[in-house]
Write a protein that holds these residues in place. Structure first.
Motif, PDB file in Angstrom:
ATOM      1  N   SER A  43       0.845  -1.188   0.000  1.00  0.00           N
ATOM      2  CA  SER A  43       0.000   0.000   0.000  1.00  0.00           C
ATOM      3  C   SER A  43       0.877   1.234   0.000  1.00  0.00           C
ATOM      4  N   GLY A  44       0.371   2.277  -0.567  1.00  0.00           N
ATOM      5  CA  GLY A  44       1.146   3.506  -0.630  1.00  0.00           C
ATOM      6  C   GLY A  44       0.354   4.587  -1.327  1.00  0.00           C
ATOM      7  N   SER A  45       0.985   5.740  -1.470  1.00  0.00           N
ATOM      8  CA  SER A  45       0.312   6.839  -2.159  1.00  0.00           C
ATOM      9  C   SER A  45       1.216   7.347  -3.269  1.00  0.00           C
ATOM     10  N   ARG A  85       4.984   7.528  -1.863  1.00  0.00           N
ATOM     11  CA  ARG A  85       5.208   7.156  -0.465  1.00  0.00           C
ATOM     12  C   ARG A  85       4.618   5.767  -0.303  1.00  0.00           C
ATOM     13  N   ALA A  87       5.486   1.389   1.014  1.00  0.00           N
ATOM     14  CA  ALA A  87       6.269   0.514   1.876  1.00  0.00           C
ATOM     15  C   ALA A  87       6.000  -0.931   1.510  1.00  0.00           C
ATOM     16  N   ILE A  94       4.714  -5.774  14.819  1.00  0.00           N
ATOM     17  CA  ILE A  94       5.354  -5.098  15.938  1.00  0.00           C
ATOM     18  C   ILE A  94       4.291  -4.348  16.737  1.00  0.00           C
ATOM     19  N   ALA A  96       2.365  -1.294  18.373  1.00  0.00           N
ATOM     20  CA  ALA A  96       2.295   0.150  18.143  1.00  0.00           C
ATOM     21  C   ALA A  96       2.527   0.859  19.463  1.00  0.00           C
ATOM     22  N   VAL A 106       0.904  -3.932  14.706  1.00  0.00           N
ATOM     23  CA  VAL A 106       0.859  -3.412  13.339  1.00  0.00           C
ATOM     24  C   VAL A 106       1.950  -4.083  12.512  1.00  0.00           C
ATOM     25  N   ASP A 107       1.842  -3.960  11.189  1.00  0.00           N
ATOM     26  CA  ASP A 107       2.836  -4.553  10.291  1.00  0.00           C
ATOM     27  C   ASP A 107       4.151  -3.802  10.391  1.00  0.00           C
ATOM     28  N   LEU A 109       7.087  -2.364   8.472  1.00  0.00           N
ATOM     29  CA  LEU A 109       7.200  -1.956   7.071  1.00  0.00           C
ATOM     30  C   LEU A 109       8.587  -1.407   6.780  1.00  0.00           C
ATOM     31  N   VAL A 110       9.000  -1.545   5.536  1.00  0.00           N
ATOM     32  CA  VAL A 110      10.199  -0.853   5.053  1.00  0.00           C
ATOM     33  C   VAL A 110       9.717   0.177   4.049  1.00  0.00           C
ATOM     34  N   VAL A 111      10.045   1.442   4.309  1.00  0.00           N
ATOM     35  CA  VAL A 111       9.476   2.525   3.513  1.00  0.00           C
ATOM     36  C   VAL A 111      10.425   2.884   2.367  1.00  0.00           C
ATOM     37  N   ASP A 118      10.065  12.958  -0.622  1.00  0.00           N
ATOM     38  CA  ASP A 118      10.377  14.318  -0.168  1.00  0.00           C
ATOM     39  C   ASP A 118      11.330  15.042  -1.109  1.00  0.00           C
TER      40      ASP A 118
END
Lengths: 145, 319
Positions: A43-45, A85, A87, A94, A96, A106-107, A109-111, A118
């Motif tokens: 998922s991402g944007s 953006r 991951a 892990i 939260a 939550v999962d 993630l590697v972003v 940016d």
């Protein structure tokens, strides 16, 4: 006998209705796929920002490595800066931190690196009236594709 | 002549009303159609008046917030921080909307807070603060119902200018690593009006946000925790680009899209929230000089981003 309306008048009226009801508001369509280190991003944007900083920025969500976005009406085609953006999941869960309710998992993630968002140098040129397609293959290190 | 008249009186068409009292079906249908057309004209007009009244109230609230901020500045010779946090000296994480409370006539609720307890560890002494939604913090164009995230954290409609994100919360505060572009309300800021060298009429103070509720909790708009009452100028108002939120506090809806990211806790924040409203076509924006403007969704991105910065020497074009 009632007077008949000439065919060309009817045609003219239908034409006016068609033109005023939608052909005027142009939208851009863009779709494609996004991979991160060879894996489709979960998922991402993704956003398409006018390269000259004018109005007409739009974006959408990447799901299962794919995105398909229709811009808001009235957006001009042209050069865009692309910001992604996203991951990928490591598969681990892990906890939260505060103030999430205790026990929330939550999962992990590697972003994707900042060079794709940016401080992005990804670009795309969007055309009007066609299905724009851009596929992105992102990597943790190395040069920008 | 006389003969003709007589004949007409006796066998001509008789006036209808004399013989059949009431209306014919056609007449009735015509009257109903006319009434329907009139109502069709009127109902949207009434709706528009309602909407514009709500928008006016919403603008008024933002004006109050602007004036209150100046009141705080007069009394304290500086602006309030976006939020406070220091592991040894101030663990409160108290937000700018909390510090503003006495200046928008909410002294009573302000007095209930306890700064020695963390605003993000509810329930605690600060639950009372989160139990009340001041009308001035709520925009009637959005829901006036008091909504909470995770059952404790109350949401409002107004958010402060946190510059251009992503918002991070490093140990050094607003001068720490990872902070890219400085807005008016950031971690541990104590800026004065004269620090805003771009000019107070060229710098955003506060704007609006949509309170989102649904199957998943959502932190946007939360008033007394750092991850709710601030917004970033990365994208324009009501952008279709998703906000970047805490992974377990993102409820994606069409009017306020979002994605959950790697950020899962107070110490790895990477937050981007755009200004959003339910008004058609834009958002209200309070400038640092206290004026309130309606900014269109189609504002140029460079203009919108120039409004975020306090000392970049970038003048926003007319908007």
């Amino acid at each position: 006998m009632a007077q008949r309306i000439p065919t060309w008048v009817l045609g003219f009226l239908c034409g006016i209705i068609l033109v005023s009801s939608g052909c005027g508001s142009r939208v851009l369509e863009v779709e494609g796929s996004v991979e991160f280190d060879g894996v489709a991003v979960a998922s991402g944007s993704i956003s398409f920002e006018p390269a000259d900083g004018s109005s007409g920025e739009f974006g959408g969500i990447i799901t299962d490595g794919k995105y398909k976005i229709t811009s808001p009406p009235g957006v001009e085609p042209g050069a865009r800066k692309v910001r992604i953006r996203a991951a990928r999941k490591t598969g681990r869960q892990i906890p939260a931190g505060s103030p999430s309710p205790p026990g929330t998992m939550v999962d992990e993630l590697v972003v994707v690196p900042a060079k794709y968002n940016d401080s992005s140098k990804l670009t795309a040129h969007l055309e009007a009236g066609v299905a724009n397609r851009f596929d992105f293959k992102l990597v943790s290190g190395g040069p920008i594709p | 002549m006389r003969k003709k008249l007589l004949r007409r009186q006796s066998s001509g068409p008789v006036p209808r009303f004399a013989s059949q009292p009431g209306f014919t079906l056609i007449e009735l249908l015509v009257v109903i159609a006319i009434i329907a057309i009139l109502i069709a004209l009127l109902v949207p007009a009434v709706q528009k008046v309602r909407e514009s009244a709500a928008r006016m109230q919403c603008t008024n609230n933002l004006k109050q917030i602007g004036i209150g901020t100046h009141g705080y500045h007069d009394a304290n010779k500086r602006l309030m921080p976006g939020y406070n946090y220091n592991a040894t000296t101030d663990i409160s994480e108290a937000t700018w909307l909390y510090f503003l409370l006495p200046y928008v006539d909410q002294m009573q609720i302000f007095a209930t807070a306890n700064l020695s307890q963390n605003f993000g560890s509810l329930p605690n002494a600060n639950s009372t603060l989160n139990g009340f939604l001041p009308a001035v913090y709520s925009c009637p164009s959005d829901s006036m119902v008091a909504k909470t995230c995770w059952n404790f954290y109350i949401k409002g409609s107004y958010v402060g200018n946190d510059g251009i994100g992503p918002m991070v919360s490093p140990a050094g505060g607003w001068t720490g690593p990872g902070v890219t572009t400085i807005g008016v309300f950031m971690m541990n800021t104590k800026i004065t009006m004269t620090d805003i060298t771009d000019g107070t009429s060229n710098t955003a103070l506060a704007s609006e946000i949509i309170k989102v509720t649904g199957a998943t909790d959502d932190l946007r708009g939360v008033m007394y925790y750092p991850e709710g009452p601030l917004y970033q100028h990365n994208t324009g108002p009501n952008s279709t680009t998703p906000d970047n939120l805490r992974q377990d506090a993102c409820m994606n809806v069409p009017e306020a899209p979002c994605i959950g990211t790697t950020y899962t806790a107070y110490n790895n924040r990477s937050l981007i929230m755009a200004a959003r409203s339910r008004h058609s076509g834009g958002v209200n924006l309070a400038l640092a000089d206290g004026t309130v403007r309606f900014v269109s969704n189609t504002v140029a991105l460079t203009t919108w981003q120039a409004l975020a910065t306090i000392r970049q020497a970038d003048m926003p074009a007319d908007f």
